[in-house]
Design an enzyme around this catalytic site. Structure first.
Site, PDB file in Angstrom:
ATOM      1  N   MET A  50     -22.360 -18.553  -7.640  1.00  0.00           N
ATOM      2  CA  MET A  50     -23.551 -18.844  -8.434  1.00  0.00           C
ATOM      3  C   MET A  50     -24.592 -17.757  -8.229  1.00  0.00           C
ATOM      4  SD  MET A  50     -23.984 -22.968  -7.893  1.00  0.00           S
ATOM      5  CE  MET A  50     -23.553 -22.925  -6.137  1.00  0.00           C
ATOM      6  N   ALA A  51     -25.023 -17.150  -9.327  1.00  0.00           N
ATOM      7  CA  ALA A  51     -26.009 -16.065  -9.257  1.00  0.00           C
ATOM      8  C   ALA A  51     -27.311 -16.570  -8.644  1.00  0.00           C
ATOM      9  CB  ALA A  51     -26.265 -15.508 -10.651  1.00  0.00           C
ATOM     10  N   GLN A 108     -16.619 -11.628  -6.724  1.00  0.00           N
ATOM     11  CA  GLN A 108     -16.528 -11.815  -8.173  1.00  0.00           C
ATOM     12  C   GLN A 108     -17.279 -10.705  -8.907  1.00  0.00           C
ATOM     13  OE1 GLN A 108     -18.685 -14.753 -10.793  1.00  0.00           O
ATOM     14  NE2 GLN A 108     -16.678 -15.755 -10.783  1.00  0.00           N
ATOM     15  N   CYS A 141     -18.993 -16.875 -17.569  1.00  0.00           N
ATOM     16  CA  CYS A 141     -20.444 -17.043 -17.550  1.00  0.00           C
ATOM     17  C   CYS A 141     -20.972 -17.190 -18.973  1.00  0.00           C
ATOM     18  CB  CYS A 141     -21.114 -15.859 -16.870  1.00  0.00           C
ATOM     19  SG  CYS A 141     -22.929 -16.018 -16.823  1.00  0.00           S
ATOM     20  N   LYS A 155     -11.959 -16.426 -13.653  1.00  0.00           N
ATOM     21  CA  LYS A 155     -12.671 -17.677 -13.942  1.00  0.00           C
ATOM     22  C   LYS A 155     -12.994 -17.717 -15.430  1.00  0.00           C
ATOM     23  CE  LYS A 155     -16.148 -20.738 -11.892  1.00  0.00           C
ATOM     24  NZ  LYS A 155     -17.038 -21.193 -12.961  1.00  0.00           N
ATOM     25  N   ASN A 158     -13.176 -27.001 -12.087  1.00  0.00           N
ATOM     26  CA  ASN A 158     -14.610 -26.851 -11.832  1.00  0.00           C
ATOM     27  C   ASN A 158     -15.371 -27.572 -12.946  1.00  0.00           C
ATOM     28  OD1 ASN A 158     -16.942 -24.222 -12.433  1.00  0.00           O
ATOM     29  ND2 ASN A 158     -17.146 -25.739 -10.830  1.00  0.00           N
ATOM     30  N   GLY A 159     -16.419 -28.303 -12.586  1.00  0.00           N
ATOM     31  CA  GLY A 159     -17.244 -28.936 -13.603  1.00  0.00           C
ATOM     32  C   GLY A 159     -17.375 -30.436 -13.427  1.00  0.00           C
ATOM     33  N   ASP A 160     -18.627 -30.902 -13.274  1.00  0.00           N
ATOM     34  CA  ASP A 160     -18.954 -32.325 -13.170  1.00  0.00           C
ATOM     35  C   ASP A 160     -18.363 -33.001 -11.946  1.00  0.00           C
ATOM     36  OD1 ASP A 160     -20.343 -31.987 -15.487  1.00  0.00           O
ATOM     37  OD2 ASP A 160     -19.071 -33.242 -16.744  1.00  0.00           O
ATOM     38  N   ARG A 210     -23.149 -26.451  -8.754  1.00  0.00           N
ATOM     39  CA  ARG A 210     -24.543 -26.909  -8.713  1.00  0.00           C
ATOM     40  C   ARG A 210     -24.778 -28.093  -7.772  1.00  0.00           C
ATOM     41  NH1 ARG A 210     -25.428 -28.106 -14.742  1.00  0.00           N
ATOM     42  NH2 ARG A 210     -23.159 -28.378 -14.636  1.00  0.00           N
TER      43      ARG A 210
END
Length: 328
Positions: free
Chosen positions: A20-21, A73, A104, A144, A205-207, A230
Site C-alpha cells: 500500500m502506497a 513491487q 492499481c 497483481k 485480496n479484497g473485503d 486496508r
C-alpha cells in the site's frame, strides 16, 4: 530461488500484508511481521525512478533479513524499463520475489498507462512479464491484477492465463474493476474462477475484514493465501487473529487500548529508526488505531496537533486509562 509453492502449502503462511502506497514502509511491515504476516511487500515503486537511481525511491527498496520472505513491487508501462528495473533490484537488493503492479486503479497511475490500465492490453502484459522473467537469474516474478478495466471488459481469466504462460510464479487478484476502485463489493467468484484456470498459486485480496472473512475466502475460492490491505492499517493484530483462526479455529479477543498504545509507541520508534521520521508517517495510521473508540474523532484531532515524539508519548500515556478510550 524462493519456493513459493512449498511456502504457501503450509497453513501458517496463508495470510499476508498487501502493498500500500504511503503505508507499507519498513516500520509498518516489521510490526505486521511481528503479528504474523507471511510474505511482506514493499510500497509500489516507479520503474523509471529505479532506473534513474532516484535516492528516495532506492531507500524505499531497503529491507532487513527479518522481513523475509520479502517482495518488491514495481510499476510501469514499458517492458524494457520494467525488466531493467527488476534486474537492478535483483542485483542490488536480492528480494525473494519481484511483483509487477497491474492493478492499481488510481488515476495518477492509470493515466500513465500503468497499473490497472494495462488490463486493456493483454499482449502488452505478456510482453512485460516474459521480458522480466527472462532477464532475471533466479528471482520469481508475480503479478497483481484486478478483474478488468470496467464491468463490460472483465478479462481476468484471460489475463491470468497470459501471465502464467509468460512465466510468472504467482498471481494476486483484487476482484474489483479499475472503475470500481474500492467501492462496491469484491466478487470472490472471480478469484475462484481464476484458481480453476491456472496452475500457479493464486492470492485472494479484497473485503477481508476479519479472521472469519479470511477463512471464508480460502474455503469459497480455493485460493492459496489471503492478502489483507486496508483492514490491517491500525490493526496489525489481524494477521495473528487470522492465523490463530485458521490453525486452531479460535476467534480473537478484543484488543485493549493499553495494548494498542504499546504498539503505537513501537510504531513510532521504528519510524524514527528506519525512516528518520515519526509524526508525518504515523498520522495516516492514527485514526485507524483509534477507530473503535467512542471518542475517536476527538482523540485523532488532538493527536494531529502534536509535533514531536515526546509529546505523543505523553499524550498516549495520559489518555490510555481515561473515559476517552472506551470502545463502542
Amino acid at each position: 530461488m524462493f519456493d513459493l509453492n512449498n511456502f504457501l502449502s503450509k497453513k501458517k503462511n496463508k495470510i499476508m500484508l498487501a502493498p500500500m502506497a504511503g503505508i507499507t514502509n519498513q516500520a509498518f511491515r516489521k510490526i505486521c511481521k511481528k503479528f504474523g504476516s507471511s510474505i511482506l511487500f514493499s510500497e509500489m515503486v516507479n520503474d523509471i525512478a529505479i532506473n534513474n537511481q532516484n535516492k528516495k525511491t532506492l531507500n524505499m527498496l531497503k529491507f532487513s533479513k527479518q522481513e523475509r520472505p520479502f517482495a518488491i513491487q514495481i510499476f510501469g508501462n514499458n517492458s524494457q524499463t520494467i525488466s531493467n528495473a527488476a534486474k537492478y533490484i535483483e542485483d542490488n537488493f536480492h528480494p525473494d520475489l519481484i511483483d509487477i503492479n497491474m492493478g492499481c486503479p488510481m488515476p495518477k497511475i492509470t493515466n500513465r498507462g500503468s497499473g490497472a490500465s494495462l488490463l486493456k492490453n493483454v499482449k502488452k502484459i505478456q510482453e512485460i512479464v516474459e521480458r522480466t522473467v527472462s532477464i532475471l537469474r533466479s528471482t520469481p516474478v508475480s503479478v497483481k491484477i484486478r478483474s478488468g478495466w470496467n464491468e463490460s471488459t472483465i478479462n481476468v481469466v484471460e489475463v491470468a492465463k497470459c501471465i502464467e504462460k509468460a512465466g510468472a510464479k504467482l498471481i494476486t487478484i483484487h476482484p474489483r474493476t479499475c472503475e470500481q476502485k474500492y467501492t462496491g463489493i469484491a466478487n470472490w467468484e472471480i478469484i475462484k474462477e481464476v484458481k480453476q484456470n491456472v496452475k500457479i498459486p493464486v492470492i485472494g485480496n479484497g473485503d477481508v475484514c476479519n479472521c472469519e472473512d479470511a477463512k471464508k475466502m480460502i474455503l469459497e475460492t480455493g485460493c492459496d493465501a489471503v492478502m489483507i490491505g486496508r483492514k490491517s492499517i491500525g490493526n496489525p493484530w489481524i494477521f495473528k487473529e487470522c492465523k490463530r483462526y485458521l490453525l486452531k479455529n479460535k476467534k480473537p479477543k478484543e484488543i485493549s487500548f493499553v495494548k494498542k498504545v504499546k504498539v503505537i509507541k513501537m510504531h513510532l520508534k521504528l519510524l524514527e529508526k528506519n525512516q528518520g521520521t515519526t509524526i508525518v508517517d504515523i498520522k495516516p495510521h492514527i485514526s485507524y488505531y483509534f477507530r473503535y473508540l467512542k471518542n475517536k474523532n476527538f482523540l485523532t484531532n488532538e493527536f494531529y496537533k502534536l509535533n514531536n515524539y515526546n509529546d505523543i508519548v505523553f499524550f498516549l500515556n495520559k489518555i490510555k486509562k481515561t473515559k476517552y478510550t472506551k470502545c463502542k
